[in-house]
Scaffold this motif. Structure first.
Motif, PDB file in Angstrom:
ATOM      1  N   ILE A  39       0.860  -1.182   0.000  1.00 46.67           N
ATOM      2  CA  ILE A  39       0.000   0.000   0.000  1.00 46.67           C
ATOM      3  C   ILE A  39       0.896   1.230   0.000  1.00 46.67           C
ATOM      4  CG2 ILE A  39      -1.926  -1.146   1.167  1.00 46.67           C
ATOM      5  CD1 ILE A  39      -0.985   0.021   3.791  1.00 46.67           C
ATOM      6  N   PRO A  40       0.356   2.400  -0.315  1.00 40.87           N
ATOM      7  CA  PRO A  40       1.198   3.607  -0.303  1.00 40.87           C
ATOM      8  C   PRO A  40       1.877   3.806   1.048  1.00 40.87           C
ATOM      9  CG  PRO A  40      -0.914   4.073  -1.320  1.00 40.87           C
ATOM     10  CD  PRO A  40      -0.996   2.678  -0.764  1.00 40.87           C
ATOM     11  N   LYS A  41       3.067   4.369   1.002  1.00 38.78           N
ATOM     12  CA  LYS A  41       3.890   4.519   2.207  1.00 38.78           C
ATOM     13  C   LYS A  41       3.169   5.296   3.308  1.00 38.78           C
ATOM     14  CE  LYS A  41       8.103   4.609   4.194  1.00 38.78           C
ATOM     15  NZ  LYS A  41       8.994   3.533   4.418  1.00 38.78           N
ATOM     16  N   ARG A  42       2.492   6.383   2.951  1.00 40.29           N
ATOM     17  CA  ARG A  42       1.811   7.186   3.962  1.00 40.29           C
ATOM     18  C   ARG A  42       0.714   6.374   4.649  1.00 40.29           C
ATOM     19  NH1 ARG A  42      -2.246  10.713   5.383  1.00 40.29           N
ATOM     20  NH2 ARG A  42      -1.586  12.663   6.318  1.00 40.29           N
ATOM     21  N   ASP A  43      -0.051   5.602   3.871  1.00 38.68           N
ATOM     22  CA  ASP A  43      -1.108   4.774   4.448  1.00 38.68           C
ATOM     23  C   ASP A  43      -0.522   3.708   5.377  1.00 38.68           C
ATOM     24  OD1 ASP A  43      -2.903   6.269   3.010  1.00 38.68           O
ATOM     25  OD2 ASP A  43      -3.389   4.688   1.568  1.00 38.68           O
ATOM     26  N   TRP A  44       0.587   3.113   4.948  1.00 36.80           N
ATOM     27  CA  TRP A  44       1.243   2.104   5.768  1.00 36.80           C
ATOM     28  C   TRP A  44       1.709   2.715   7.086  1.00 36.80           C
ATOM     29  CZ3 TRP A  44       6.379   1.618   7.448  1.00 36.80           C
ATOM     30  CH2 TRP A  44       6.719   0.375   7.995  1.00 36.80           C
ATOM     31  N   CYS A  45       2.279   3.913   7.023  1.00 38.52           N
ATOM     32  CA  CYS A  45       2.751   4.594   8.231  1.00 38.52           C
ATOM     33  C   CYS A  45       1.583   4.913   9.163  1.00 38.52           C
ATOM     34  CB  CYS A  45       3.500   5.874   7.865  1.00 38.52           C
ATOM     35  SG  CYS A  45       5.069   5.561   7.044  1.00 38.52           S
ATOM     36  N   CYS A  46       0.485   5.374   8.592  1.00 36.88           N
ATOM     37  CA  CYS A  46      -0.699   5.674   9.410  1.00 36.88           C
ATOM     38  C   CYS A  46      -1.245   4.397  10.061  1.00 36.88           C
ATOM     39  CB  CYS A  46      -1.775   6.357   8.568  1.00 36.88           C
ATOM     40  SG  CYS A  46      -1.339   8.050   8.108  1.00 36.88           S
ATOM     41  N   GLU A  47      -1.201   3.292   9.332  1.00 38.65           N
ATOM     42  CA  GLU A  47      -1.638   2.011   9.891  1.00 38.65           C
ATOM     43  C   GLU A  47      -0.755   1.605  11.067  1.00 38.65           C
ATOM     44  OE1 GLU A  47      -1.975  -1.606   7.520  1.00 38.65           O
ATOM     45  OE2 GLU A  47      -3.392  -0.519   6.247  1.00 38.65           O
ATOM     46  N   MET A  48       0.552   1.750  10.903  1.00 40.69           N
ATOM     47  CA  MET A  48       1.484   1.358  11.959  1.00 40.69           C
ATOM     48  C   MET A  48       1.252   2.164  13.231  1.00 40.69           C
ATOM     49  SD  MET A  48       3.184  -1.190  10.880  1.00 40.69           S
ATOM     50  CE  MET A  48       4.086  -1.341  12.394  1.00 40.69           C
ATOM     51  N   LEU A  49       0.897   3.446  13.068  1.00 38.93           N
ATOM     52  CA  LEU A  49       0.709   4.317  14.227  1.00 38.93           C
ATOM     53  C   LEU A  49      -0.756   4.448  14.632  1.00 38.93           C
ATOM     54  CD1 LEU A  49       3.290   7.065  13.239  1.00 38.93           C
ATOM     55  CD2 LEU A  49       3.542   5.304  14.981  1.00 38.93           C
ATOM     56  N   GLU A  50      -1.631   3.705  13.936  1.00 37.66           N
ATOM     57  CA  GLU A  50      -3.066   3.739  14.201  1.00 37.66           C
ATOM     58  C   GLU A  50      -3.616   5.163  14.109  1.00 37.66           C
ATOM     59  OE1 GLU A  50      -3.893   1.598  17.822  1.00 37.66           O
ATOM     60  OE2 GLU A  50      -3.091  -0.263  17.011  1.00 37.66           O
ATOM     61  N   LEU A  51      -3.259   5.837  13.025  1.00 35.67           N
ATOM     62  CA  LEU A  51      -3.741   7.193  12.738  1.00 35.67           C
ATOM     63  C   LEU A  51      -4.695   7.130  11.550  1.00 35.67           C
ATOM     64  CD1 LEU A  51      -0.364   9.122  12.980  1.00 35.67           C
ATOM     65  CD2 LEU A  51      -2.334   9.442  14.484  1.00 35.67           C
ATOM     66  N   PRO A  52      -5.574   8.140  11.401  1.00 37.76           N
ATOM     67  CA  PRO A  52      -6.457   8.154  10.229  1.00 37.76           C
ATOM     68  C   PRO A  52      -5.639   8.331   8.950  1.00 37.76           C
ATOM     69  CG  PRO A  52      -6.662  10.190  11.468  1.00 37.76           C
ATOM     70  CD  PRO A  52      -5.797   9.284  12.279  1.00 37.76           C
ATOM     71  N   LYS A  53      -6.036   7.611   7.905  1.00 37.24           N
ATOM     72  CA  LYS A  53      -5.280   7.671   6.653  1.00 37.24           C
ATOM     73  C   LYS A  53      -5.575   8.942   5.855  1.00 37.24           C
ATOM     74  CE  LYS A  53      -4.970   2.705   6.178  1.00 37.24           C
ATOM     75  NZ  LYS A  53      -5.343   1.528   5.411  1.00 37.24           N
ATOM     76  N   SER A  54      -6.746   9.526   6.068  1.00 34.97           N
ATOM     77  CA  SER A  54      -7.087  10.740   5.311  1.00 34.97           C
ATOM     78  C   SER A  54      -7.041  11.941   6.235  1.00 34.97           C
ATOM     79  CB  SER A  54      -8.483  10.591   4.703  1.00 34.97           C
ATOM     80  OG  SER A  54      -9.436  10.411   5.730  1.00 34.97           O
ATOM     81  N   GLY A  55      -6.801  13.090   5.654  1.00 36.61           N
ATOM     82  CA  GLY A  55      -6.765  14.321   6.438  1.00 36.61           C
ATOM     83  C   GLY A  55      -5.368  14.630   6.947  1.00 36.61           C
ATOM     84  N   ASP A  56      -5.261  15.800   7.536  1.00 34.53           N
ATOM     85  CA  ASP A  56      -3.980  16.250   8.068  1.00 34.53           C
ATOM     86  C   ASP A  56      -3.744  15.646   9.452  1.00 34.53           C
ATOM     87  OD1 ASP A  56      -3.455  17.793   5.849  1.00 34.53           O
ATOM     88  OD2 ASP A  56      -4.354  19.600   6.710  1.00 34.53           O
ATOM     89  N   ILE A  57      -2.492  15.473   9.779  1.00 38.42           N
ATOM     90  CA  ILE A  57      -2.099  14.945  11.083  1.00 38.42           C
ATOM     91  C   ILE A  57      -1.259  16.017  11.758  1.00 38.42           C
ATOM     92  CG2 ILE A  57      -0.817  13.146  12.282  1.00 38.42           C
ATOM     93  CD1 ILE A  57      -1.237  11.408   9.744  1.00 38.42           C
ATOM     94  N   SER A  58      -1.643  16.390  12.971  1.00 42.91           N
ATOM     95  CA  SER A  58      -0.861  17.395  13.696  1.00 42.91           C
ATOM     96  C   SER A  58       0.354  16.726  14.333  1.00 42.91           C
ATOM     97  CB  SER A  58      -1.713  18.065  14.776  1.00 42.91           C
ATOM     98  OG  SER A  58      -1.979  17.158  15.820  1.00 42.91           O
ATOM     99  N   ARG A  59       1.355  17.520  14.646  1.00 42.75           N
ATOM    100  CA  ARG A  59       2.555  16.993  15.309  1.00 42.75           C
ATOM    101  C   ARG A  59       2.192  16.369  16.652  1.00 42.75           C
ATOM    102  NH1 ARG A  59       7.753  18.055  13.617  1.00 42.75           N
ATOM    103  NH2 ARG A  59       7.849  19.383  11.796  1.00 42.75           N
ATOM    104  N   ASP A  60       1.233  16.993  17.346  1.00 44.49           N
ATOM    105  CA  ASP A  60       0.823  16.471  18.651  1.00 44.49           C
ATOM    106  C   ASP A  60       0.166  15.096  18.507  1.00 44.49           C
ATOM    107  OD1 ASP A  60       0.674  16.857  21.487  1.00 44.49           O
ATOM    108  OD2 ASP A  60      -1.503  17.110  21.232  1.00 44.49           O
ATOM    109  N   GLN A  61      -0.716  14.948  17.495  1.00 40.73           N
ATOM    110  CA  GLN A  61      -1.342  13.647  17.239  1.00 40.73           C
ATOM    111  C   GLN A  61      -0.282  12.593  16.924  1.00 40.73           C
ATOM    112  OE1 GLN A  61      -3.940  14.870  13.977  1.00 40.73           O
ATOM    113  NE2 GLN A  61      -5.645  13.845  15.050  1.00 40.73           N
ATOM    114  N   LEU A  62       0.660  12.971  16.078  1.00 42.25           N
ATOM    115  CA  LEU A  62       1.714  12.047  15.669  1.00 42.25           C
ATOM    116  C   LEU A  62       2.563  11.643  16.872  1.00 42.25           C
ATOM    117  CD1 LEU A  62       3.206  10.533  13.435  1.00 42.25           C
ATOM    118  CD2 LEU A  62       4.545  12.603  13.050  1.00 42.25           C
ATOM    119  N   ARG A  63       2.931  12.609  17.683  1.00 36.17           N
ATOM    120  CA  ARG A  63       3.763  12.328  18.856  1.00 36.17           C
ATOM    121  C   ARG A  63       3.048  11.378  19.816  1.00 36.17           C
ATOM    122  NH1 ARG A  63       4.038  14.008  23.805  1.00 36.17           N
ATOM    123  NH2 ARG A  63       2.469  15.622  23.543  1.00 36.17           N
ATOM    124  N   LYS A  64       1.761  11.636  20.074  1.00 40.07           N
ATOM    125  CA  LYS A  64       0.998  10.783  20.992  1.00 40.07           C
ATOM    126  C   LYS A  64       0.835   9.370  20.433  1.00 40.07           C
ATOM    127  CE  LYS A  64      -1.549  14.414  23.342  1.00 40.07           C
ATOM    128  NZ  LYS A  64      -2.863  15.051  23.544  1.00 40.07           N
TER     129      LYS A  64
END
Length: 104
Positions: A39-64
């Motif tokens: 799958i696309p790299k960004r989607d894979w990364c979001c899956e690994m971190l359990e983040l939403p695949k669409s939309g913007d991700i804030s630094r705070d969301q990413l850090r948590k």
């Protein structure tokens, strides 16, 4: 008063050099550090971190998200499968490193 001590006749025997042991092959990791995602790299990364695949991700969301997954998969915290935990922890770190420059 006693018998004289005998000394060996002639020069002392020369010791032969011992043969060197064969070089040991370098250990290769049992598994590659990361699988080739289908799958696309960004989607894979979001899956690994359990983040939403669409939309913007804030630094705070990413850090948590990174902290939560790092704590979950840290090899020192693994009770059963340390190899799997190590592999997952590396994937979580890779996902974080990929997403940190692009998050808002």
């Amino acid at each position: 008063p006693g018998a004289p001590t005998r000394q060996p006749a002639g020069p002392a025997p020369e010791s032969k050099p011992k043969p060197k042991p064969p070089p040991t092959p370098k250990q290769k990791p049992s598994k590659p550090p990361k699988p080739a995602p289908s799958i696309p790299k960004r989607d894979w990364c979001c899956e690994m971190l359990e983040l939403p695949k669409s939309g913007d991700i804030s630094r705070d969301q990413l850090r948590k998200a990174f902290r939560a997954q790092a704590m979950k998969w840290h090899p020192d915290r693994a009770r059963t499968d340390v190899e799997e935990a190590t592999r997952r922890f590396q994937h979580v770190r890779e996902a974080y490193d990929y997403l940190i420059p692009v998050c808002t």
